[in-house]
Design an enzyme around this catalytic site. Structure first.
Site, PDB file in Angstrom:
ATOM      1  CG  ASP A 296      -4.108  -2.973  -4.048  1.00 24.03           C
ATOM      2  OD1 ASP A 296      -3.070  -3.671  -4.031  1.00 24.03           O
ATOM      3  OD2 ASP A 296      -4.747  -2.674  -3.026  1.00 24.03           O
ATOM      4  CD  GLU A 297      -4.565  -7.390  -2.595  1.00 25.85           C
ATOM      5  OE1 GLU A 297      -3.960  -8.370  -3.068  1.00 25.85           O
ATOM      6  OE2 GLU A 297      -4.514  -7.073  -1.400  1.00 25.85           O
TER       7      GLU A 297
ATOM      8  CB  THR B   5      -0.937  -0.001   1.226  1.00 25.18           C
ATOM      9  OG1 THR B   5      -1.706  -1.208   1.227  1.00 25.18           O
ATOM     10  CG2 THR B   5      -1.881   1.183   1.176  1.00 25.18           C
TER      11      THR B   5
END
Length: 681
Positions: free
Chosen positions: A221-222, A37
């Site tokens: 993200d992810e 993050t």
């Protein structure tokens, strides 16, 4: 060597490389606990510092909580919240595009988003039309098949073409009619929030070019959790500069049952030739002993990007692998150790997690935790939005916002009781089909004299018609909060609650739930002046998506009381000082079904264990039983192959637990001997 830019001084070399490499495709392989993050938020802040317009930045993630956190951290880095920047979930982005391009997608303004229960109700009707009353046919199974198809980006024609048996042909027919019914009611489901924008962008090149021109820098993200439809969505948005940065960890791809495809992150270089790869391997979460086990376990997967996590926290205590005679001894051992930790003044209940492969394993732990009065939280209980009164009230509001929404209207047409039974509903449905109008409009026709209905039903129909006409007038006047409360009051919904819950305490509690929901509309209207009810219902739906926050285990602080009891899937993204991984056995982890499904399923089970191991910061205990009771019979169990494979590397502290009712010390010695022999030691 000193860092020239103070802004980058908080980053390690690999993180700095990921933040400053801003042109062209980039794959950031972010191992567990390596500051993923931080990299994403610093990268966004760095783009803005370099003069990139906020409106040209798009950051996409999977949960509303992650999106909120990202926005807050970027704002903290740059000093204010950048106007025009898009940080959202895939589904929030999809609904934003779908709202803007509704007509191109074949929808009218103000469409509703169906939840899972609405979908099941609609599909039950669709299947009845296709096959009549089919005994034993589960609409949820058909819905799951349709959802899988949408996640793969398969349309009804694709499913029909691939169909090879009666079941698959039924799914194809149900899928086609289900989509038609949704469109007729001006409704979409959650999967449509990805599928329909992609179809729209593919169909209209000018529209697609407009979004590609706007979003010049895309961050995901992810990325390991993307499914086929989300992958196609991203491909539609990436412009010719190919400024896409994806962050993820193929070793943590554990959502295959939701449609996630690990080959998307494994094939990023194939999709974007010349892509740069940065590996984040410096772990700030776990001790070296825990990471050594994690690295050894995941190394057994052949299909992965090679990386090795390195701890910044020192060696720490060895991971314990404890053999127990059965499931009762397992609970006794774990709670004895939990009690020992809690007796230490520095350990709070919230710093302890008991992780399970399946939710069914939780029951014996719950029983003993209650008996011993140890506070705990079970992640995954009934959702607030599954309560009957909440669903009823939302159904009233959905019909007010979208009068063509037959699913919600059917839910409340006779709530509270109005004398409109199943026979009358069928006749009203026939009238609606004959007149080719929504069910609410057919009720209005019946009130006006159409059809063969008795006076009492015409009177009830007139009441319903007038009720929603007044609601629509209030919405047209820009008073969604006033409409929300008045509609529930004028519908006499309190009567339904009083009849359903005769116990005064339960009744009052359920009515408070209704009042809380009404208050939430009023707060929203105050904060979003000029907003309409459709926007409120949309925000509510997206914030409570079952595939998003409700499944990721990220309970808020008010919900996280005591020891946490949750599945491994729910624990992803979380971390705890002390973790107990229970039931690490063949048939449980890996799950029996995975062993039957082949190599890809086994690899995902190995990743699931890896995720569990890397949740632990200070201590990790793995337990496995010599026998478990299944269907009333004690059956022998073996330690999971994933742990057996690494046992020779001296990564574990092996123990055997002697329960309080064990006959002799020799029983425990025999247990440990058998345990070691099973591993060739």
């Amino acid at each position: 060597m000193a860092i020239a830019d103070p802004f980058l001084s908080a980053l390690n070399p690999a993180q700095r490389e990921a933040v400053t490499c801003t042109e062209g495709p980039l794959l950031v392989l972010a191992g567990a606990g390596t500051g993923k993050t931080r990299v994403i938020t610093y990268r966004i802040a760095n783009l803005l510092r370099r003069g990139v317009a906020p409106a040209s930045v798009l950051a996409v993630t999977f949960t509303n909580k992650a999106a909120r956190e990202m926005r807050e951290r970027v704002a903290a880095l740059v000093g204010s919240r950048p106007l025009g920047m898009t940080i959202s979930t895939f589904h929030s982005l999809g609904v934003r595009i779908l709202r803007a391009e509704a007509e191109r997608a074949g929808y009218r303004h103000g469409f509703n988003i169906c939840d899972e229960n609405d979908q099941v109700s609609l599909l039950r009707t669709v299947l009845r039309e296709i096959r009549g009353a089919v005994a034993g046919l589960d609409p949820r199974a058909v819905l799951a098949a349709i959802s899988r198809a949408k996640n793969r980006f398969d349309l009804p024609a694709d499913v029909l073409e691939a169909a090879s048996d009666d079941w698959e042909h039924l799914v194809a027919a149900g899928y086609e009619r289900y989509q038609t019914s949704l469109r007729d009611m001006n409704c979409v489901d959650f999967d449509d929030l990805i599928l329909l924008p992609v179809l729209c962008l593919r169909k209209d090149e000018a529209t697609s070019r407009r979004y590609r021109t706007r979003f010049r820098h895309i961050l995901v993200d992810e990325y390991q959790d993307t499914n086929g439809a989300q992958y196609q969505f991203l491909r539609c948005l990436v412009g010719p500069e190919r400024n896409i940065c994806v962050v993820g960890d193929d070793d943590q791809s554990i959502y295959g049952f939701r449609g996630a495809e690990v080959d998307k992150i494994l094939g990023f270089e194939r999709d974007f030739p010349g892509a740069r790869i940065v590996k984040l391997e410096e772990n700030y979460r776990s001790t070296a002993s825990i990471l050594d086990l994690a690295n050894a376990v995941i190394a057994g997967n052949p299909s992965r990007h090679h990386k090795v996590l390195r701890s910044t926290l020192g060696r720490g205590e060895k991971v314990r692998c404890v053999a127990v005679p059965d499931e009762h001894a397992e609970v006794e051992y774990v709670l004895r150790d939990v009690t020992r930790l809690l007796d230490s003044s520095r350990v709070s209940p919230r710093s302890i997690a008991i992780l399970l492969r399946a939710a069914a394993q939780a029951r014996p732990f719950e029983e003993k935790l209650r008996l011993r009065r140890i506070p705990y939280t079970l992640i995954g209980g009934q959702s607030y939005f599954d309560r009957k009164e909440v669903r009823d009230v939302l159904a009233y509001w959905k019909v007010a916002a979208n009068p063509t929404e037959d699913i919600s209207f059917l839910r409340i047409i006779n709530v509270p009781k109005r004398g409109i039974g199943s026979t009358a509903i069928r006749k009203l449905d026939d009238l609606a089909r004959e007149a080719k109008v929504p069910l609410l409009e057919a009720v209005g026709l019946a009130a006006g004299g159409a059809g063969d209905f008795p006076p009492a039903l015409r009177a009830a129909a007139g009441h319903i018609r007038d009720l929603f006409e007044r609601a629509r007038e209030r919405l047209a006047a820009g008073k969604p909060a006033r409409m929300a409360r008045a509609l529930i009051d004028e519908a006499c919904y309190r009567e339904a609650v009083d009849l359903l819950y005769p116990d005064p305490l339960t009744r009052d509690g359920r009515w408070r739930t209704v009042e809380d929901l009404v208050a939430s509309v009023e707060r929203w209207a105050e904060e979003n002046r000029g907003g309409d009810l459709v926007e409120f219902l949309e925000a509510l739906a997206l914030d409570e998506m079952p595939r998003e926050d409700r499944e990721d285990g990220k309970a808020n602080d008010a919900e996280r009381r005591g020891v946490l009891l949750m599945t491994l899937h729910s624990a992803k993204g979380l971390e705890f000082p002390h973790v107990f991984l229970v039931g690490v056995e063949e048939g449980t982890l890996p799950h029996k079904k995975a062993a039957e499904d082949g190599d890809a399923a086994i690899e995902e089970e190995r990743r699931l264990l890896y995720v569990g191991i890397t949740r632990a910061r200070e201590s990790l205990t793995i337990t496995h039983a010599a026998a478990r009771t299944l269907y009333g019979e004690a059956r022998p169990r073996q330690l999971s192959r994933f742990v057996q494979e690494v046992a020779r590397q001296d990564l574990l502290l092996e123990e055997a637990f002697r329960p309080a009712d064990a006959a002799t010390e020799a029983d425990v010695a025999e247990l440990l001997s058998t345990y070691r022999k099973s591993r060739g030691r």
